[in-house]
Design an enzyme around this catalytic site. Structure first.
Site, short mmCIF file in Angstrom:
data_model
loop_
_atom_site.label_atom_id
_atom_site.label_comp_id
_atom_site.label_asym_id
_atom_site.label_seq_id
_atom_site.Cartn_x
_atom_site.Cartn_y
_atom_site.Cartn_z
NE ARG A 122 -0.48 10.72 24.59
CZ ARG A 122 -0.26 9.87 23.61
NH1 ARG A 122 -0.64 8.61 23.69
NH2 ARG A 122 0.32 10.27 22.49
CD GLU A 128 7.44 5.78 -3.09
OE1 GLU A 128 7.85 5.92 -4.26
OE2 GLU A 128 8.10 5.25 -2.20
CG ASP A 146 -1.91 -1.16 1.18
OD1 ASP A 146 -2.25 -1.60 0.07
OD2 ASP A 146 -2.32 -1.62 2.26
CG ASP A 185 -3.95 6.29 2.71
OD1 ASP A 185 -4.97 6.09 3.37
OD2 ASP A 185 -3.97 6.75 1.55
N1 ATP Z 1 14.07 1.08 -2.60
C1 ATP Z 1 13.42 1.43 -1.48
N2 ATP Z 1 14.09 1.53 -0.31
C2 ATP Z 1 13.44 1.85 0.83
N3 ATP Z 1 12.11 2.13 0.89
C3 ATP Z 1 11.41 2.04 -0.24
C4 ATP Z 1 12.02 1.70 -1.48
N4 ATP Z 1 11.07 1.70 -2.44
C5 ATP Z 1 9.93 2.04 -1.84
N5 ATP Z 1 10.11 2.25 -0.52
C6 ATP Z 1 9.14 2.60 0.52
O1 ATP Z 1 8.83 1.44 1.27
C7 ATP Z 1 7.58 1.64 1.90
C8 ATP Z 1 6.87 0.34 2.11
O2 ATP Z 1 6.72 -0.31 0.91
P1 ATP Z 1 5.49 -1.21 0.47
O3 ATP Z 1 4.23 -0.51 0.67
O4 ATP Z 1 5.80 -1.68 -0.90
O5 ATP Z 1 5.57 -2.47 1.45
P2 ATP Z 1 4.93 -2.78 2.85
O6 ATP Z 1 4.97 -1.59 3.73
O7 ATP Z 1 5.60 -4.00 3.34
O8 ATP Z 1 3.44 -3.17 2.49
P3 ATP Z 1 2.05 -2.52 2.96
O9 ATP Z 1 2.18 -1.05 2.73
O10 ATP Z 1 1.01 -3.18 2.11
O11 ATP Z 1 1.91 -2.88 4.41
C9 ATP Z 1 6.81 2.57 1.00
O12 ATP Z 1 6.30 3.63 1.76
C10 ATP Z 1 7.82 3.07 -0.01
O13 ATP Z 1 7.82 4.48 -0.06
#
Ligand code: ATP
Length: 469
Positions: free
Chosen positions: A266, A158, A153, A429
């Protein structure tokens, strides 16, 4: 937007599939009957699947009536017509979920795109917000028919931020104005689920399966979706697609990031919520009608604002049900994806036991809104102003200077009361907002996904005998 309700057909863009291709592919990896059944679900919904049937009868048969039909689905789509993408811009988050994004794309999705004749430009992200920034400034969007994100998500968010921002910039729309009418994005977005929760994929496709999502992209499905814009004092903060939460939900995230989510609660946040009720819509948040694929009616924009003041434990705005495999009902089970509204859920101050009762109802058959301290409203817009005890707060000074509407309603009743100020943060989100006084507007069908929403199962679907479909 005009006051009149708009009725839009949210179904597949294409009505006719020319199914001339009998190509059978034995190389498709189908790991379980469940997955194949999901793919079959997708297959059965493709219109004109007659030749899919005949291809299926020639196709590879597995045990227990499982038929490898993914290849057939692709063949069904290959004879392309309008609506089916030919060039896609793909962003892969290699670190989402269990860090399988790259593998999932290369092994399960890329071969299907290739077989369907879809050209791709693949970018493996190197840092957070890489995809967003690339979309905003560098991507040659005219070269593509859609954008695909491989991740969860957060990755989807993004891509939405990049695409919506770019669309407004190109159209000369001032996205800092809360009143601006945003331009819908031309490019559709595909989600290949490879994150931890994949809530958006689940809510729009009905399952978190990369192959099913890839098939929706290939056939060019189209599911419109609302997007909420969040502003503070005429400054854009973020877009929200699923959940905005203040109080309990905001703090669960904030505190979990500080690793103290089990610490003392709280919750008792004073403030003013104003909202513009949605009119001209079908249904209400408590009618138990689930959002289903098909016709969407956009809410009307006019109406009278209403105001609620008090102490809240939680304020949530759910633009979709927020159902996921771990929470099948979701926060607002009857919320719709594309009607131009969000369900504003106000949980007033109550005992911890009562709040627990409310939370537990999210996982039972009982109505989580049927409690004296819970109100739910389907709204077009809303504003929230926290009531600060401290008159010299940074926000108050800011608001004094700008002197805007509700944002000037700061509590000055207890300038030296000494009570611990009850602050929370908005969780947008999954991201924490930097301001608590916010203004939110729903932009009806601002984006479109390569999906078709969740459909009621057809009465005569027989998954045990796919060749009979
Ligand atoms: N190469 C990268 N290195 C570090 N962070 C990244 C990279 N590419 C994307 N992200 C960030 O990683 C975050 C989490 O990614 P993603 O949503 O794909 O996975 P998740 O958090 O495991 O899944 P969900 O959001 O469904 O719980 C995103 O907010 C994104 O901005």
């Amino acid at each position: 937007m005009s006051a009149a309700s708009k009725q839009k057909n949210c179904n597949n863009d294409d009505d006719n599939n020319n199914n001339n291709n009998n190509n059978n592919n034995n190389n498709v990896d189908v790991k379980s009957q469940k997955k194949t059944t999901q793919n079959m679900t997708t297959l059965t919904r493709f219109k004109g699947n007659l030749s899919a049937r005949s291809s299926c009868s020639n196709g590879q048969m597995l045990t227990a009536g499982v038929c490898v039909c993914v290849c057939v689905c692709v063949c069904v789509c290959v004879s392309s017509s309008a609506g089916r993408p030919k060039r896609l811009l793909v962003y892969i988050n290699p670190f989402g979920g269990k860090q399988q994004g790259r593998r999932v794309y290369e092994q399960k999705v890329s071969p299907l795109f290739a077989r369907a004749g879809i050209a791709t430009h693949v970018i493996v992200t190197e840092y957070a917000n890489h995809a967003r920034d690339h979309l905003r400034t560098q991507a040659e969007l005219d070269d593509f028919d859609g954008v695909v994100c491989v991740g969860g998500d957060g990755m989807f968010s993004e891509v939405v931020h990049g695409l919506v921002w770019r669309t407004q910039s190109d159209a000369g729309v001032d996205h800092h104005s809360p009143e601006a009418e945003l331009q819908p994005c031309r490019l559709r977005i595909g989600i290949i689920p490879a994150g931890s929760t994949d809530c958006i994929c689940f809510a729009t496709v009905g399952t978190n399966d990369p192959v099913t999502s890839a098939l929706h992209i290939i056939v060019g499905d189209s599911q419109p979706m609302d997007v909420c814009s969040v502003h503070h004092n005429n400054t854009f903060l973020r877009y929200s697609i699923s959940l905005l939460g203040y109080g309990f939900y905001g703090d669960v995230l904030t505190d979990s990031e500080r690793k103290r989510w089990m610490g003392p609660a709280r919750y008792d946040f004073s403030g003013t919520v104003s909202y513009l009720p949605a009119r001209g819509i079908m249904g209400n948040p408590r009618d138990r009608t689930k959002c289903r694929a098909g016709v969407c009616v956009c809410a009307e924009c006019d109406g009278e604002w209403r105001t609620v003041r008090g102490k809240f434990l939680a304020i949530n705005a759910a633009s979709m049900s927020c159902a996921c495999p771990r929470s099948p009902k979701g926060l607002s089970p009857a919320a719709h994806l594309a009607d131009g509204t969000t369900d504003l859920i106000l949980v007033r101050k109550c005992s911890r036991l009562d709040f627990l009762r409310h939370l537990l109802r999210h996982t039972s058959k009982d109505d989580q809104f049927d409690l004296a301290f819970v109100d739910v409203h389907r709204v077009r817009r809303f504003r929230f102003t926290p009531r600060y005890c401290q008159s010299d707060s940074e926000l108050e000074l800011d608001l004094r200077e700008n002197g805007k509407r509700l944002f000037s309603q700061i509590c000055r009743d207890h300038p030296a009361c000494g009570c611990a100020p009850a602050y929370s943060s908005w969780n947008c989100d999954g991201e924490i907002l930097t301001h608590t006084a916010i203004e939110v507007g729903v932009h009806c069908q601002l984006i479109r996904l390569f999906a078709r929403g969740i459909e009621e199962p057809a009465v005569f679907e027989d998954f045990t005998n796919p060749c009979a479909i």
